[in-house]
Design an enzyme around this catalytic site. Structure first.
Site, mmCIF file in Angstrom:
data_model
loop_
_atom_site.group_PDB
_atom_site.id
_atom_site.type_symbol
_atom_site.label_atom_id
_atom_site.label_comp_id
_atom_site.label_asym_id
_atom_site.label_seq_id
_atom_site.Cartn_x
_atom_site.Cartn_y
_atom_site.Cartn_z
ATOM 1 N N GLY A 33 0.781 -1.216 0.046
ATOM 2 C CA GLY A 33 -0.050 -0.203 0.115
ATOM 3 C C GLY A 33 0.874 1.208 0.136
ATOM 4 N N PHE A 35 1.456 3.000 2.448
ATOM 5 C CA PHE A 35 2.088 3.321 3.494
ATOM 6 C C PHE A 35 2.822 2.196 4.331
ATOM 7 C CE2 PHE A 35 -1.531 6.217 3.865
ATOM 8 C CZ PHE A 35 -0.844 7.489 3.581
ATOM 9 N N ASP A 143 -11.226 3.438 6.961
ATOM 10 C CA ASP A 143 -10.965 2.740 5.577
ATOM 11 C C ASP A 143 -11.338 1.219 5.554
ATOM 12 O OD1 ASP A 143 -9.654 2.797 3.144
ATOM 13 O OD2 ASP A 143 -7.653 2.495 4.037
HETATM 14 P P1 ADP Z 1 -2.002 -1.080 3.964
HETATM 15 O O1 ADP Z 1 -1.940 0.051 5.030
HETATM 16 O O2 ADP Z 1 -0.607 -0.841 3.014
HETATM 17 O O3 ADP Z 1 -3.055 -1.121 3.259
HETATM 18 P P2 ADP Z 1 -2.891 -3.416 5.196
HETATM 19 O O4 ADP Z 1 -2.556 -3.601 6.618
HETATM 20 O O5 ADP Z 1 -4.204 -3.256 4.779
HETATM 21 O O6 ADP Z 1 -1.828 -2.459 4.738
HETATM 22 O O7 ADP Z 1 -2.420 -4.819 4.635
HETATM 23 C C1 ADP Z 1 -2.214 -4.919 3.239
HETATM 24 C C2 ADP Z 1 -2.477 -6.288 2.824
HETATM 25 O O8 ADP Z 1 -1.854 -7.076 3.231
HETATM 26 C C3 ADP Z 1 -4.234 -6.404 3.000
HETATM 27 O O9 ADP Z 1 -4.978 -6.302 2.154
HETATM 28 C C4 ADP Z 1 -3.914 -8.000 3.227
HETATM 29 O O10 ADP Z 1 -4.148 -8.347 1.782
HETATM 30 C C5 ADP Z 1 -2.520 -8.405 3.733
HETATM 31 N N1 ADP Z 1 -2.613 -8.691 4.984
HETATM 32 C C6 ADP Z 1 -2.185 -7.493 6.133
HETATM 33 N N2 ADP Z 1 -2.488 -8.136 7.319
HETATM 34 C C7 ADP Z 1 -2.577 -9.398 7.154
HETATM 35 C C8 ADP Z 1 -2.704 -10.546 7.890
HETATM 36 N N3 ADP Z 1 -2.729 -10.434 9.208
HETATM 37 N N4 ADP Z 1 -2.777 -11.892 7.428
HETATM 38 C C9 ADP Z 1 -2.782 -12.065 6.044
HETATM 39 N N5 ADP Z 1 -2.582 -11.077 5.333
HETATM 40 C C10 ADP Z 1 -2.613 -9.855 5.625
HETATM 41 MG MG MG Z 2 -5.205 -1.684 3.862
#
Ligand code: ADP
Ligand code: MG
Ligand code: ZN
Length: 530
Positions: A33, A35, A143
């Protein structure tokens, strides 16, 4: 992304946070993403069992207060009721890696058309459960969207992730969110990347263990458990703005098909005393490729200006200070009060986003709205919820919207049924005759001409018959075979579903259904529905 570049990124991750090498075998990148980057990693437990983890590497420029807030949301509200928890956190200089349990999950767009109605209902129920939990903690997620609500269809497991944009309600139980509330009013300057204060309990001392051996089987002893400890650390005197986008306010006009939409900050400007002034605009791209003019604004509120009801902004308005209102999130999921920059936003904004997800599930359309900017997003909402209704609701949160064209509210069931039929027919079209293909193409064309912005993800150019009219479609649709062998329950969507959708997409945040109320909605009354 190529294998080489991923392995290069994994090497960079190890280099940035060397402690990881001793503990994790990083296998692949699973998310990227603005961030963060998220990786899938394996660690060997004391028991000898290998366990999968998700490693979220935050961009080094993330503000310490932001990082601390994200961590505290995970540690305090997470781990229960479909809210993702946190296992550990590592820091080395300005690099922070959050370690979470890994939940393998589906891509929403891939499964949307194969979900049964009961699965869709289950999905929403579990989303409300997660939202109820975080809202009880005074967390506004900001979000909520499918990529932040992980769904493992096989295991029937769900997890709300990504508190990277979260904010606190005035009575939030998350101390770090209170810190953000105070900080966001301050100035925005660059933080010192060498001096990131992060909750002590969650951070691996970076000076000790410098071993870069890959004996990750000894890992357990080298990591600090992310417990539910109090986090009160926040030191940096300066900060960097973490709210990303600028807040453009007052007059923002955009032409959307034949209608023009305008949001005006109250109090209203004295129209009679406007004088002609130099005009300056900030062009931004919108979906239809035309140019929307967004405006920075405010100044002495009493000063009158010349740009009311024009699609250009005067220098007086350009000189006005910007209204501070959080504007995080993804345009298609933003609530009307977010789009109009209502300064006091509540947990109700997450319920709106949940409503947009439900709208996708019921209509089989994702993304349902695909506006590139807020004014287009608002215009799109208006065409579904009605212009009068939108204007009325905006008044309740102190915004005046003018719209050049009156748009009636749509019946949600007809809207969703219509769109879903198009999808169903199209998906089956591989086995269909040319005639049937033509019908579905015509239907798609009709839906698109009605609602110009729908994403063309189920439609290919070659299928669209340029001579097809609405009459053709309707006569063809009548002839269409209504007997569908496996409708997955979509032929029996109860009125309760549309009632709940209507309550989620309530334009007025103060009357919009809450997560706790949604869980008690008759739609989820199992004795009635099973
Ligand atoms: P960002 O702030 O960059 O959007 P996220 O926390 O939403 O970060 O994580 C981005 C992606 O990583 C999620 O959409 C998901 O596909 C994957 N992801 C995040 N956390 C997990 C988790 N605990 N287990 C599996 N996949 C994860
Ligand atoms: Mg996200
Ligand atoms: Zn002006």
């Amino acid at each position: 992304m190529s294998v080489e570049s991923v392995s290069g990124e994994i090497e960079k991750l190890y280099a940035a946070v060397p402690q990881l090498r001793n503990i994790f075998y990083v296998m692949s990148k699973i998310g990227e993403g603005t961030f963060s980057s998220v990786y899938l990693a394996i660690a060997r437990l004391k028991s000898g069992e290998d366990k999968k983890f998700a490693l979220k590497h935050l961009i080094p420029t993330s503000h310490p207060a932001r990082i601390a807030a994200e961590l505290q949301c995970l540690t305090l509200a997470g781990g229960e009721d479909n809210v993702m928890g946190v296992k550990y956190c590592f820091r080395n200089n300005d690099h922070v890696v959050i370690v979470m349990p890994y939940l393998e999950h589906e891509c929403f767009a891939d499964i949307l058309h194969s979900l049964s109605f009961d699965e869709a209902k289950d999905y929403m129920y579990n989303l409300f459960k997660a939202l109820k939990r975080i809202h009880q903690f005074g967390i506004v997620h900001r979000d909520v969207k499918p990529s932040n609500f992980l769904y493992n269809r096989h295991l029937k497991q769900f997890a709300l992730v990504d508190f990277g944009l979260a904010q606190g309600t005035p009575d939030t139980k998350i101390e770090q969110l209170k810190v953000l509330q105070v900080k966001k009013q301050g100035s925005c300057s660059q933080s010192n990347p060498q001096n990131i204060p992060v909750p002590r309990e969650l951070v691996q001392p970076s000076s000790t263990k410098q071993s870069v051996k890959r004996h990750w089987s000894h890992s357990e002893t080298q990591i600090n458990k992310g417990n539910r400890g109090k986090e009160g650390l926040l030191g940096g005197p300066t900060q960097r703005c973490v709210f990303g986008e600028r807040n453009f306010n007052v007059h923002s006009t955009v032409s959307n098909e034949n209608s023009t939409l305008k949001v005006v900050k109250q109090p209203k400007i004295d129209v009679s005393s406007r004088k002609l002034a130099a005009k300056k605009t900030v062009p931004t791209k919108n979906t239809s490729g035309s140019v929307a003019r967004k405006t920075a604004s405010t100044g002495p509120a009493s000063v009158t200006c010349d740009c009311y009801a024009r699609d250009q902004v005067c220098t007086i308005c350009l000189a006005r200070s910007r209204q501070v209102a959080p504007r995080a999130g993804t345009p298609g999921f933003r609530a009307p009060e977010v789009l109009t920059k209502c300064p006091n936003q509540t947990t109700a904004i997450d319920m709106w986003s949940a409503g947009i997800i439900f709208l996708s599930l019921l209509s089989g359309r994702y993304h349902f709205f695909n506006a590139a900017d807020d004014m287009n997003a608002l215009a799109q909402i208006m065409t579904i919820r009605g212009s009068k209704e939108t204007i009325q609701a905006a008044k309740t949160f102190g915004k005046t919207i003018t719209c050049s064209k009156e748009l009636p509210a749509k019946n949600l069931r007809s809207l969703c049924d219509g769109l879903r039929t198009v999808n169903t027919v199209f998906i089956e079209s591989a086995e269909q005759s040319e005639m049937q293909k033509k019908r579905s193409a015509l239907q798609i064309k009709m839906m698109e001409s009605q609602d110009g912005w729908f994403v063309h993800n189920t439609c290919t150019e070659s299928l669209v018959d340029p001579t097809g009219s609405r009459d053709d479609l309707e006569s063809l649709a009548e002839k269409m075979d209504t007997e569908q062998s496996n409708m997955n329950g979509w032929d029996r969507v109860p009125d309760d579903a549309y009632h709940l959708l209507d309550r989620l997409l309530d334009m007025n945040p103060s009357t919009r259904i809450t997560a706790a109320e949604a869980m008690l909605h008759p739609l989820f009354n199992t004795t009635e529905n099973s």
